[in-house]
Design an enzyme around this catalytic site. Structure first.
Site, PDB file in Angstrom:
ATOM      1  N   ASP A 290      -9.780  -3.042  10.756  1.00 32.08           N
ATOM      2  CA  ASP A 290      -9.898  -3.438   8.875  1.00 32.08           C
ATOM      3  C   ASP A 290     -12.125  -4.014   9.081  1.00 32.08           C
ATOM      4  O   ASP A 290     -12.711  -3.561   9.037  1.00 32.08           O
ATOM      5  CB  ASP A 290      -9.135  -4.602   8.080  1.00 32.08           C
ATOM      6  CG  ASP A 290      -7.679  -3.540   7.405  1.00 32.08           C
ATOM      7  OD1 ASP A 290      -7.550  -3.333   8.626  1.00 32.08           O
ATOM      8  OD2 ASP A 290      -7.770  -3.141   6.565  1.00 32.08           O
ATOM      9  N   TYR A 374      -4.018  -2.230   1.052  1.00 31.88           N
ATOM     10  CA  TYR A 374      -3.895  -3.766   1.034  1.00 31.88           C
ATOM     11  C   TYR A 374      -4.833  -4.434   0.677  1.00 31.88           C
ATOM     12  O   TYR A 374      -6.715  -4.234   0.571  1.00 31.88           O
ATOM     13  CB  TYR A 374      -3.778  -4.143   2.759  1.00 31.88           C
ATOM     14  CG  TYR A 374      -2.512  -4.571   2.707  1.00 31.88           C
ATOM     15  CD1 TYR A 374      -1.833  -5.136   2.705  1.00 31.88           C
ATOM     16  CD2 TYR A 374      -1.246  -2.830   3.678  1.00 31.88           C
ATOM     17  CE1 TYR A 374       0.051  -5.329   3.082  1.00 31.88           C
ATOM     18  CE2 TYR A 374      -0.322  -3.572   4.105  1.00 31.88           C
ATOM     19  CZ  TYR A 374       0.577  -4.507   3.678  1.00 31.88           C
ATOM     20  OH  TYR A 374       1.887  -4.637   4.164  1.00 31.88           O
TER      21      TYR A 374
HETATM   22 CU   LIG Z   1       2.192  -5.141   5.901  1.00 27.12          CU
END
Ligand SMILES: [Cu+2]
Length: 624
Positions: A290, A374
């Site tokens: 990320d 996320y």
């Molecule tokens: Cu996770």
């Protein structure tokens, strides 16, 4: 332009000035975009000496028509390009994903006849109801694929406005998109599974039910205001002082963290994370870095008082840039506040009758970022007793696939026909330590019981086993919960009243390191995650645990390469790198939105002080 502190993040004016310099140097042709743009930090020696330093910016530039990639450094002080190195993506890795890639990939994928045909076979012809999700490609071969600047694209169905697309994955189908040729060059269509139907729209009363009415208000008030002071980016609270920084790639950075005017950390940040998924069928390539591939700082949230943070809050804005190198301010990106944290210490003495109680407090410096499905909160805590803690809060929505039925050990069924694949979140903390000065060393401390013997006739002996890690090659270590393993960062120059080195101890959380096979393509790129601890001799060039250019990096970059020189790390200016984070076996309770899962580590003063440094904390009220 007023003169900033050398560690202050770059301002909007500075980004614009740097951009003008790049234009004048002919580096910003029509189709060139900024894949990263940020401060190139002043040399540590200059900062420590308080010497005047060159204010510099770094730009990663990618030509979206040719793929030509450039790593440029600009001096604002001297108004010139200091260096402009051509990056060879096949050898060095690709520059990060651009903001505009997301929209472009959607258009390219939806225009491809083979992909459209595969979607139509699955019953999806109205592509306005389909959301595409570009995933960084890694390096899995064949070589002719790896040479492209590319992403792999999965699809989700959004049945109606406000539907949660992640609830409806289209499995077995992926489009491989070449970002330079701007076309789909391969469609993999390996199997068909029903697209799960159940709504995941957690905002919809039909899904969540009516709001509960039983929560009474909690209010945090500090009638005399907060106990910290913020002067520009310089923060002071109790015995702590530090400087706050922010970077588009690594997000929040901390600088010159001191306790009682004694240095502890020259710099601390979380400069990489990898999230590898454990399903070997079809989506074996699913693993995101990320930070290095998408740049977590760019996706920082604007935080809201009363929602994200309670109490007396000070906010700092973050300035990042778009693909064109134009500054973009993220208001209220960094949250600073003070929290009550329960009991600090307490004792009722059976002999002298004294009953005393003290409250713990902590200073919180945090930000939140959203990368695709996320959301991650990064919270640094500084406590009255000298403890430093980092907590990562992982929340948001699971990355889903279709659940093929029993006998599929790689996933949990989280809703009917919907799978949450087992995955890891492995973060790398870069701790440029300076415990009572630059000369530091690291000791590994295990505890173990001893067998019955002449010196231990009843078998109750417990001993510490202390191993000094003296060279880089010896300092790649893993946690061992069965031995209570910790790592002690000691000053090799300063001693406490017992004549022993002052130190801080790193307490890791026991959880697996990278589980991918050491011979796997992923392990080659995520080498940093193979160990929980690395220690390197400070080198200004060594910033990124998975290498400078993580996207499609062929492997071997970052920490494994840093330690190849096997430098002496005993009594030197050293950097401690710590891999941490959970192996996430999704639960039904993680769906459709996941309650925060926390992970992190703690640094505690260990003989840094001569006794409990909080005896002077007064009782919270006269009767305590
Ligand atoms: Cu996770």
């Amino acid at each position: 332009m007023s003169s900033p502190h050398p560690l202050d993040p770059a301002s909007a004016e500075e980004y614009l000035a740097g951009r003008d310099i790049l234009v004048a140097a002919g580096l910003l042709a029509e189709s060139v975009r900024f894949a990263y743009y940020g401060l190139e930090e002043a040399a540590k020696d200059d900062v420590l000496a308080g010497a005047a330093s060159d204010r510099r910016l770094r730009a990663y530039l990618v030509n979206t028509d040719t793929g030509e990639s450039t790593d440029a450094v600009v001096s604002l002080t001297h108004a010139k390009v200091v260096s402009a190195r051509t990056v060879d993506p096949a050898r060095d890795g690709q520059l990060p994903i651009l903001d505009s890639d997301f929209a472009r990939v959607d258009e390219i994928t939806k225009a491809d006849p083979d992909w459209r045909a595969a979607m139509a076979r699955r019953g999806y012809t109205d592509l306005s109801k389909v959301r595409t999700c570009p995933i960084t490609a890694g390096a899995f071969g064949p070589p002719e694929d790896d040479r492209r600047r590319m992403v792999r694209v999965l699809a989700f169905v959004m049945e109606r406005e406000h539907d949660l697309a992640w609830a409806h994955p289209v499995d077995g189908l992926a489009a491989y998109v070449d970002l330079i040729e701007k076309k789909v060059f391969k469609v993999t269509d390996e199997f068909e599974l029903p697209v799960p139907r159940e709504s995941g729209d957690y905002d919809d009363e039909a899904v969540r039910g009516p709001h509960r009415t039983t929560l009474k208000p909690i209010e945090i008030t500090q009638p005399e205001g907060p106990g910290f002071t913020l002067d520009g980016f310089a923060l002071r609270w109790q015995d702590w002082s530090m400087r706050i920084g922010f970077d588009a790639r690594e997000g929040l950075t901390l600088h010159q963290v001191s306790l009682d005017d004694r240095p502890v950390l020259y710099r601390a940040s979380i400069p990489e994370m990898v999230v590898p998924y454990g399903d070997p069928k079809f989506r074996h390539w699913q693993a995101y870095f990320d930070t290095g591939e998408y740049l977590v700082g760019k996706f920082a949230n604007s935080l809201e008082l009363g929602c994200d943070c309670l109490g007396e809050i000070a906010y700092l804005d973050a300035t990042v840039t778009d693909d064109a190198g134009q500054p973009r301010t993220i208001p209220n990106a960094i949250c600073i506040h003070e929290e009550d944290f329960g009991i600090l210490w307490k004792h009722t003495d059976i002999f002298n009758g004294s009953a005393q109680s003290r409250r713990q407090r902590r200073l919180v410096v945090s930000y939140f970022t959203t990368v695709g499905n996320y959301d991650y909160g990064f919270y640094w805590y500084f406590y009255l007793d000298g403890t430093i803690e980092l907590e990562v809060k992982a929340t948001g929505v699971l990355f889903t696939s279709a659940y093929p039925g029993d006998g599929h050990p790689y996933a949990t069924e989280v809703a009917p026909g919907l799978a949450g694949v087992v995955h890891q979140h492995l973060f790398s903390a870069r701790l440029d330590v300076s415990v009572d000065g630059m000369a530091n060393a690291v000791e590994e401390v295990d505890v173990s019981g001893l067998p019955i013997g002449p010196d231990n006739p009843y078998g109750n002996a417990i001993v510490q086993q202390v191993t000094r890690l003296t060279r880089e090659s010896q300092a790649g270590r893993r946690t061992d919960g069965s031995r209570g393993r910790t790592w002690r960062i000691i000053s090799t120059e300063r001693a406490n009243r017992f004549g022993r080195p002052t130190s801080f101890t790193l307490y890791p959380e026991p959880s697996p390191a990278l589980l991918a096979d050491p011979d796997s393509p992923l392990a080659a790129r995520a080498g940093f995650a193979a160990n929980h601890l690395w220690v390197t001799r400070y080198d200004a060039e060594q910033r990124w645990p998975a290498g400078d250019f993580v996207n499609q990096n062929p492997g071997g970059a970052g920490l494994p390469a840093f330690v190849a020189g096997d430098h002496d790390i005993d009594g030197e200016d050293i950097v401690v790198w710590h891999t941490f984070g959970p192996t996430h076996v999704p639960r039904p309770e993680d769906w459709p939105v996941m309650p925060v899962a926390r992970c992190g580590f703690v640094l505690k003063p260990t003989g840094f002080f001569d006794r409990n440094p909080t005896l002077d904390v007064p009782p919270p009220a006269a009767h305590c």
